[in-house]
Structure formats: structure tokens, C-alpha cells
Design a protein around this motif. Sequence first.
Motif, mmCIF file in Angstrom:
data_model
loop_
_atom_site.group_PDB
_atom_site.id
_atom_site.type_symbol
_atom_site.label_atom_id
_atom_site.label_comp_id
_atom_site.label_asym_id
_atom_site.label_seq_id
_atom_site.Cartn_x
_atom_site.Cartn_y
_atom_site.Cartn_z
ATOM 1 N N VAL A 1 60.119 2.805 -9.789
ATOM 2 C CA VAL A 1 61.262 4.186 -10.932
ATOM 3 C C VAL A 1 60.683 5.397 -10.333
ATOM 4 N N ARG A 2 61.913 6.241 -10.231
ATOM 5 C CA ARG A 2 61.902 7.757 -9.393
ATOM 6 C C ARG A 2 62.546 8.408 -10.419
ATOM 7 N N CYS A 3 61.496 9.097 -10.776
ATOM 8 C CA CYS A 3 61.618 10.580 -11.492
ATOM 9 C C CYS A 3 62.344 11.794 -10.518
ATOM 10 N N ARG A 4 64.011 12.777 -11.218
ATOM 11 C CA ARG A 4 64.039 13.660 -9.868
ATOM 12 C C ARG A 4 63.303 14.884 -11.227
ATOM 13 N N PRO A 5 63.568 16.270 -10.026
ATOM 14 C CA PRO A 5 62.731 17.150 -10.451
ATOM 15 C C PRO A 5 63.632 17.676 -11.714
ATOM 16 N N GLY B 1 70.185 4.443 -14.027
ATOM 17 C CA GLY B 1 70.270 5.496 -14.960
ATOM 18 C C GLY B 1 71.294 5.904 -15.597
ATOM 19 N N GLN B 2 71.138 6.552 -16.656
ATOM 20 C CA GLN B 2 71.474 7.675 -17.343
ATOM 21 C C GLN B 2 72.413 8.439 -16.429
ATOM 22 N N THR B 3 73.387 9.003 -16.913
ATOM 23 C CA THR B 3 74.194 10.382 -15.216
ATOM 24 C C THR B 3 73.648 11.017 -15.210
ATOM 25 N N GLY B 4 73.729 11.770 -14.555
ATOM 26 C CA GLY B 4 72.827 12.879 -14.005
ATOM 27 C C GLY B 4 71.759 12.554 -13.186
ATOM 28 N N CYS B 5 70.741 11.312 -13.477
ATOM 29 C CA CYS B 5 69.420 11.196 -12.699
ATOM 30 C C CYS B 5 69.159 11.561 -11.668
ATOM 31 N N GLY B 6 70.518 10.921 -10.518
ATOM 32 C CA GLY B 6 69.277 10.704 -9.021
ATOM 33 C C GLY B 6 69.823 9.772 -8.337
ATOM 34 N N LYS B 7 71.374 8.797 -9.260
ATOM 35 C CA LYS B 7 71.071 7.675 -8.501
ATOM 36 C C LYS B 7 72.070 7.582 -7.244
ATOM 37 N N SER B 8 73.368 8.542 -7.375
ATOM 38 C CA SER B 8 74.366 8.778 -6.252
ATOM 39 C C SER B 8 73.036 9.654 -4.864
ATOM 40 N N HIS B 9 72.322 10.487 -5.516
ATOM 41 C CA HIS B 9 71.482 11.307 -4.381
ATOM 42 C C HIS B 9 70.280 9.725 -3.584
ATOM 43 N N THR B 10 70.460 9.297 -4.782
ATOM 44 C CA THR B 10 68.823 8.278 -4.312
ATOM 45 C C THR B 10 70.096 7.347 -3.145
ATOM 46 N N MET C 1 77.081 16.848 -17.707
ATOM 47 C CA MET C 1 75.723 16.634 -17.365
ATOM 48 C C MET C 1 75.475 16.678 -16.069
ATOM 49 N N ASN C 2 76.862 16.436 -15.154
ATOM 50 C CA ASN C 2 77.239 16.254 -13.663
ATOM 51 C C ASN C 2 78.408 16.446 -13.206
ATOM 52 N N ALA C 3 77.722 17.863 -11.908
ATOM 53 C CA ALA C 3 79.174 18.724 -11.638
ATOM 54 C C ALA C 3 79.482 17.539 -10.670
ATOM 55 N N ALA C 4 79.442 16.376 -10.345
ATOM 56 C CA ALA C 4 79.902 15.279 -9.646
ATOM 57 C C ALA C 4 79.217 13.973 -9.846
ATOM 58 N N SER C 5 79.662 13.641 -10.929
ATOM 59 C CA SER C 5 79.028 12.434 -11.721
ATOM 60 C C SER C 5 80.409 11.032 -11.058
ATOM 61 N N SER C 6 79.390 10.369 -10.713
ATOM 62 C CA SER C 6 80.852 8.717 -10.329
ATOM 63 C C SER C 6 81.591 8.378 -11.532
ATOM 64 N N ARG C 7 82.314 8.273 -11.110
ATOM 65 C CA ARG C 7 83.112 7.300 -12.653
ATOM 66 C C ARG C 7 83.465 5.745 -12.411
ATOM 67 N N LEU D 1 75.067 2.301 -9.037
ATOM 68 C CA LEU D 1 75.618 2.722 -10.205
ATOM 69 C C LEU D 1 76.557 3.665 -11.078
ATOM 70 N N ALA D 2 77.912 4.069 -11.801
ATOM 71 C CA ALA D 2 77.621 4.817 -12.886
ATOM 72 C C ALA D 2 76.664 4.555 -13.624
ATOM 73 N N GLY D 3 76.772 6.035 -14.082
ATOM 74 C CA GLY D 3 75.652 6.295 -15.605
ATOM 75 C C GLY D 3 75.912 6.145 -17.057
ATOM 76 N N SER D 4 75.153 5.812 -17.522
ATOM 77 C CA SER D 4 75.339 5.405 -18.981
ATOM 78 C C SER D 4 75.683 6.760 -19.516
HETATM 79 N N1 LIG Z 1 65.324 13.258 -6.708
HETATM 80 C C1 LIG Z 1 65.911 14.905 -6.148
HETATM 81 N N2 LIG Z 1 65.579 15.706 -5.758
HETATM 82 C C2 LIG Z 1 66.506 16.453 -5.632
HETATM 83 N N3 LIG Z 1 67.811 16.751 -6.301
HETATM 84 C C3 LIG Z 1 68.118 15.838 -7.096
HETATM 85 C C4 LIG Z 1 67.210 14.534 -6.908
HETATM 86 N N4 LIG Z 1 67.575 13.826 -7.751
HETATM 87 C C5 LIG Z 1 69.279 13.710 -7.873
HETATM 88 N N5 LIG Z 1 69.026 15.583 -7.423
HETATM 89 C C6 LIG Z 1 70.401 15.901 -8.368
HETATM 90 O O1 LIG Z 1 70.782 15.799 -9.299
HETATM 91 C C7 LIG Z 1 71.851 16.143 -9.262
HETATM 92 C C8 LIG Z 1 72.679 14.742 -10.381
HETATM 93 O O2 LIG Z 1 72.341 13.585 -9.095
HETATM 94 P P1 LIG Z 1 73.265 12.315 -8.728
HETATM 95 O O3 LIG Z 1 74.595 13.061 -8.767
HETATM 96 O O4 LIG Z 1 72.975 11.663 -8.349
HETATM 97 O O5 LIG Z 1 73.386 11.845 -10.872
HETATM 98 P P2 LIG Z 1 74.049 10.357 -10.646
HETATM 99 O O6 LIG Z 1 72.845 9.351 -11.566
HETATM 100 O O7 LIG Z 1 74.074 10.019 -9.999
HETATM 101 O O8 LIG Z 1 74.784 10.447 -11.520
HETATM 102 P P3 LIG Z 1 76.466 9.901 -12.626
HETATM 103 O O9 LIG Z 1 75.720 8.548 -12.664
HETATM 104 O O10 LIG Z 1 76.651 10.837 -13.392
HETATM 105 O O11 LIG Z 1 76.871 9.914 -10.965
HETATM 106 C C9 LIG Z 1 72.088 16.298 -7.754
HETATM 107 O O12 LIG Z 1 73.263 17.559 -7.751
HETATM 108 C C10 LIG Z 1 71.444 15.951 -7.290
HETATM 109 O O13 LIG Z 1 71.340 16.840 -6.051
#
Ligand SMILES: Nc1ncnc2c1ncn2[C@@H]1O[C@H](COP(=O)(O)OP(=O)(O)OP(=O)(O)O)[C@@H](O)[C@H]1O
Length: 821
Positions: free
Chosen positions: A9-13, A91-100, A196-202, A237-240
Amino acid sequence: MSESVKVAVRCRPMNARELQQGCRNVVTVDPASKCCTLECPAAGGAGNGKVYQFDAAFDPQETTESVYENVGSVIVEAVLDGYNGTVFAYGQTGCGKSHTMRGFIERALDHIFEATSTASAQMRYLALLSYLEIYNERLRDLLQDGVSDMLTLKEDPNRGTYVAGGLREVTVKDAAECARLVEQGDRRRAAAATKMNAASSRSHAVLTLSLETLAINEENSKTENTVKRGRLHLVDLAGSERQARTGATGDRLKEAASINLSLSALGNVISALAAGHGRHVPYRDSKLTRLLRDSLGGNARTLMIACLSPSDVDAEETLSTLRYAARARCIKNKPVINEDPKDALLRQYQLELQRLKKLLESNDQSLVKEIPLTEESTWNEQSVKQEKYAEEVDRLKKECENSNLSAQKLREELETLKIRYETGTVSNARPKLVSQQLDEQDLEREERRRKKREAAMQEVLKRLEKLTIGGEEQGNAELRRRREKRRKKLEALASALETSAQEGNGSVFQVYGQLRSTEDALKRMAKRVKQLEAEAGDLQASWDAERRDLLRRELLISQICDAMVPHLRPGCPFRDVASVRAAATWCDELSRWRLPDVSPHISLPPASLVPKDSIQYNIMASKPDLNNNSNNKDNEDEIGNEADNEESSEQEDVKKPDIVDTYFRRNRIDKLLAHVREAKTFESCNRLSKSGGSEDAIPFGGNHLQLNALNLQSSAPVIGDLDSYKLTQRLPTGQTSRPGWMLEENSTNSKSSLVNQTIKRNPPRILEALPSYPQGTNGAFKLGNKSISDRISDKLSSRFIHNQVDDNHSTLLEHARSPTY
Ligand SMILES: Nc1ncnc2c1ncn2[C@@H]1O[C@H](COP(=O)(O)OP(=O)(O)OP(=O)(O)O)[C@@H](O)[C@H]1O
């Protein structure tokens, strides 16, 4: 051997938006205990959170590199050994999946190519990369345009699930080449801005790196070396998402619906796999679950990274993610090393090389053996060999095309080999023909040519081998040392992870087993509850019917009583059923109710103004009052006194006595009132005879037919009986009477026989009757709102007025003698 899906499990800031909105942090991660705590906003305050344990937990300060090194690298290392490996972020949208996942892709590719480049010279690797997305339940190739409509998913017992229809698989040699391809793919991938996310994966994106490994045994080239193939899927995955929060409309909304649908199918698959017990796993519900079939519950080592938002506004989604993640930990996979897969390109390549070598060897032998053969036979044999070779190459070519269109380069090289070989064999054949006629000098020349051919063949082999990778950095000692160190560390990490997973899952499965048995017990109980509910329903229905019946009977009694009440004399203490009921007591000995005495024997003293000889007393009809003998006597005395007092006037008015004047004289009224005031004590109202009624005398036909009618259990006459009652049975012939308890309005029809009526001669039963009367505050007895003396005064005065207009003397007499209250 089975192993469970690893879950980290990873929690973003907190992001800028959440900080701006003043959101509260509700997620606490403890990397040491691998626990994640979610505070329940409903419970309020810290310490009320739900705690989940995983294989690893990373707080917002952890870098992606650290996450990869601790959990991701184990999966990649397994792929190098020939296992299938999957890493997916959930995870849900904008929680950092694509980032990870972006970080993971970069590091995983570096890891793989570091390993291949530092491998020994005998190890050959063939790496193929593909990148696809599932967008609105359609497969799209992210490495090329134009073939997306043709892509379909197919299942094969040997190959598992694969994409047919021309998915591009590019042979890659290093991480940089892969990174370029991934970048191309990301540009093609569907992404859009939401609230919820400026660059949301669709879409869901799947990057697959297929790595085939071949260990070439130089010493024994005749033995077949095994080919291993590991496949690494990196899934973003795209986020719920909830429409209300993302503000999705139009295409975004359609995408969101499709995303949520496939994620819910993934959730169902996870739940079914976690539940186990041979439960049906609905893989076919979506393309995503079909594609991940091997990764979940199949032949793969899988890592799920549950990405969380720390914000309180996302707490609901975070809880859902944690629940699925916890469930996913219970999924058991069966990873095995994929040895000699039939569709491995490297295997075909290896087979081809061996075949070529054999052909060369056989050519060399034939060169020697074929010398005695005739020209014609040599030509025939040669042509057969050429045909065979052509067929073999065609077959290989077809296999290559069917299995993988993207192995373009490999096919080209095979083609070159074929042409060179054919040229070589053809050019080979002619010297053979000639060799028979050549002399010794020519043989030497031919030997030189043969060596040249061998050199050419080696060159072809080298060129073919260039398609594969491995051992490029063999000379880099530093890199090799680093690689060796990492390998050892990963071995230890993998075994530690497996141990912790077994420990964790041991208790999880134990609890899960208990839950299952509890669930079974609950199901049984629910069944029993249903049966009991049905029985209770039946009982309730019959009870309702009974109750209705009783209520109807009660109503009937009330109605009967209501109908009887108007026929009671005014002043009866029990003029309604409720008061009788209140006064009734239960007698255990008799097993019946003791009803109150409802017989108000209140007889006003008869007016003694009427000449005695003009009144016939029916003494026989009256019964001595056993309870009130003294009163009788008093009454007689009183009557006597009255008679004395008024003797003179009686004598004067013998012929026409002025009854009214006499009766209502002041001293007469005062006497009556004095009687009332004298009453100080009461007998209990429950003066019951053995029959439940009163034992008092009831002068038949007189005015004392009492209210025993209310005593339903005693000898109460019913109305019908009264009507048919023969008065003559108790009265002398010709005498008539009327029931005294009937209303006076009904009782004025027998004035002519007034003198024959029975008059109770006993003194009034005030003392007995009064107990049922409410007592006034000043000691006066009351009926309703008035004291009894007032009532008597009222009654007398009203009668007086009434009688003034009635000139019939007998009427006056009747009223004077009638007992009144
Ligand atoms: N661990 C982290 N540390 C710093 N920034 C993070 C972290 N995780 C996510 N972010 C930032 O949060 C924002 C959203 O993250 P991301 O696009 O990865 O979400 P997502 O879960 O892929 O959303 P979606 O499902 O809509 O695609 C991004 O700007 C990303 O840089």
C-alpha cells in the motif's frame, strides 16, 4: 507451489488542492509493521481507525525508487528466471497510480537490461515489448496506428490469454529503446483532465515485456538447450471515480462508466478468488479481467500496489481500496517457470540454428561419400534436399508470422539465411558434380571453397545471434558486482516476503475459514428463522381472528348495555358497563366474578298524607328487609308520627285531601334531608347474595323491581322475559303493575290501578344504597354534580310543578308513592 498475491500500500502526499481546501489526513502508514490505518470520519477522532496489514506499506515520504526496490524488483527478478510477473496499481482516480507505474516501468526496464547485459556469454535473451490499452472495452495498440479494430483476446491452453490480430511486439535490446517506445505509447494513450486529476488516465494500460532466455551449451552442441520465457505485465489501471466528484460529462462520463464497470469486474474476480472453495471466477466479465487471468489466480507472481489518498474527503474510496487490497492478499497463484514454451521465438531460432549446422555437416559428409555416385543420382538427391529445405523454411516463416508479426527483424534474418544457404547449396552442387571429374588438384581447390562456405555460415549465425541480447557488459566488473549484490539481496527479500505473506495469510485464511463457517451457520439460522416466522405468522393470524371475535362479542355486550341504560332509573350507580367492570372482583373459589350490587334500594318514605284506608298496602308482596329491620321500624314510627302530627288535617281532608300541600310542606322536606344527612357509613357495595344478587326484598310488581338486571350473572331478568312475565302470578287477580325500573315515561299507563300497586313499606334503603354514590366534600352525598338533597329537591319541585297542571288526584298519589332518587 502456490503463493499468494503480494500487496503493498502506498499513500501519496496531500496535493495542493486538498491543502487549499483544508482537508484532514485520515491515513496513517506504519512501514515497520506494514500496517495502514484509516480513521473513520464517522467515529470521529484518532484511535478509531480501521487497521489493515499488507506485505509492505509506504508512507507519503517514500520515493518510487524505494517502493520498487522493496517490492517491485522481486517480481522483475522472477521474470528473469522465467516466471510470469504482474505489477498493477489499483485505487481511485488521482491517488498516484500512474505516478507509481511510470517509475516502476523505468526501473523495471533498467533492472532487466542490467541483468541481461551482465549475464554470461552463454546466455542469450530475446526481449519483445508490446504496449496496449483497454479503452471503452476496446483493445488499442499503443505502438502502432491502424490495427486497433482487429485486436482481439484469445485463449489457448498452452499460451494462455494472448492478443491476436496483429499487436506489435518490438524486439528490444536496451532500456533506452524501451523508454522511447513507452513514450510513444503514452502519447497515444487516452488521458484527459477531470476535476480530480489534471491528467487522468481514461484507459487501462498494459505494458508487456516478454523475455526469452536461452543457455547455449557450446561443449555439447548436440543436446537441446532449454528456453525459458518470463513475461512481465506492468498495468496502470484507470481509477474508479464518482461522476459527482470528477464532474465528468459526455465522453468523460462514458469513459468513467466503462472504467468503473471493468474495475467492478476486477473486484468481483478478486473477491471470488479470495473466497476460494472452487467458486466461479467471472474472468469473462471484462477485457481487463480476461487479460489479467494468468496474473490473478494463475501462473504468475503478482504484486498489487494499492494507491491511497490521505485526504478525509476520499476516505470512502480509500476504505474500498483497502478492502479490495486486503482481499487480494488471499488470492493464491501458481507460478511456474515457463520452460520451452511452444511459441517461444528463441526456441524456433535455436532449432533453426541446429538444423543449419546439421545440414552443413551432412553436406560435408555427402561431399566425401557422394563422390562414387553418378552425376544423375547426385543431381536428384541434391534437388530433394533443396526442396526439403525450402519447405522447412516456409514452415518456419509461417510459424513466425502466426506467432508474432512484430518479430520482423528475425524473419528478415531467416530470409537472408535461407537465400545464402540456397546459394551455397546450389553453388555446392556444381563443384560436386565437377569433383568427380576433377583430379587431386581440383580437390584442394574445393577444400578451400568449403572453408569459405563455413566461414560464411558462421557469419550468418553471428548475425542471427545479434538479434538476441546478453553479456554486453561482461567486461564491466563494477556493473557485474552491483548486479551480483542485487541478486543476492533480492533472493533474501523474496524469501522474506514469502514468509511474511505466509504468516499473514495464515492468520487471514484462519479468520477467513472461521468466517466461512460462521456464514454457513448464519445461513442455516436464517433458514430456521424463516420457518419460525411462517409459524409465527400463522399463530398471529389465528390470534387476530380470535381477537376480532372477542372484540365483536365485547361490542355486542356494550351495545346491549347501551340499549338497556335508557331503561334504567336515573340515579342508578351503575349506568354503564365500565363502572360495573371497575367494581367487579374476581373470586378464585367460585371461579367467577363478584359483581357489585347494582340494586339501589332507595325508597323514599311514602307520603303518609294519603288516607290509610284509601291505600291498599300489599304487605304480602313485600318481604322483610333482613338487613335493615330497624329502618323498617323507624319508618313505621315515622309514618306513625306523621300520621299523629297530621291527624287533624287528615280528618279534615278525608274526602279530598290536599296531598300536594301536605307532602311538600317545609318540615316534610327537612325531614327527608335530615335522613340523608344522617347517613354516615356505607356497607360495601358488594353485597351479594349467594346467587350473586341482592337478598333484599323485591316487591314484585312494585316500584322496587331492582337494577339486578345489570348483574348479568345473577337472576337478572332480561327484557324479553319481563315483557312476558305474568304479573298475576304474584298479584291478586285484577291487580296490575309496571316494572319499577322502567322509565317513568313508560309507567304512566296504569293510573287507575294505582291503589293496587305494591308499595314497599320498609324504610328507605339509603344507607345501603348510598355507598355507591360519590360523597361530596361537605359530607353530602352526590349524584352527578348535585348533592342528593339537591336532587331530591329538584325532583320534588319538578313533580310539584307537573302535578299542578294535572288535576287527576290519583296521578299525584302515584307520584307521591313512587320511589324516587
Ligand atoms: N507519491 C507521490 N508523490 C508525489 N506526487 C504524487 C504521488 N502520487 C501521485 N502524485 C501526484 O498526484 C497527481 C495524480 O497522480 P496520478 O496521475 O498518478 O493519479 P492516478 O491515480 O493515475 O489518477 P487517474 O486514475 O485519474 O489516472 C499527479 O500530479 C502526481 O504527480
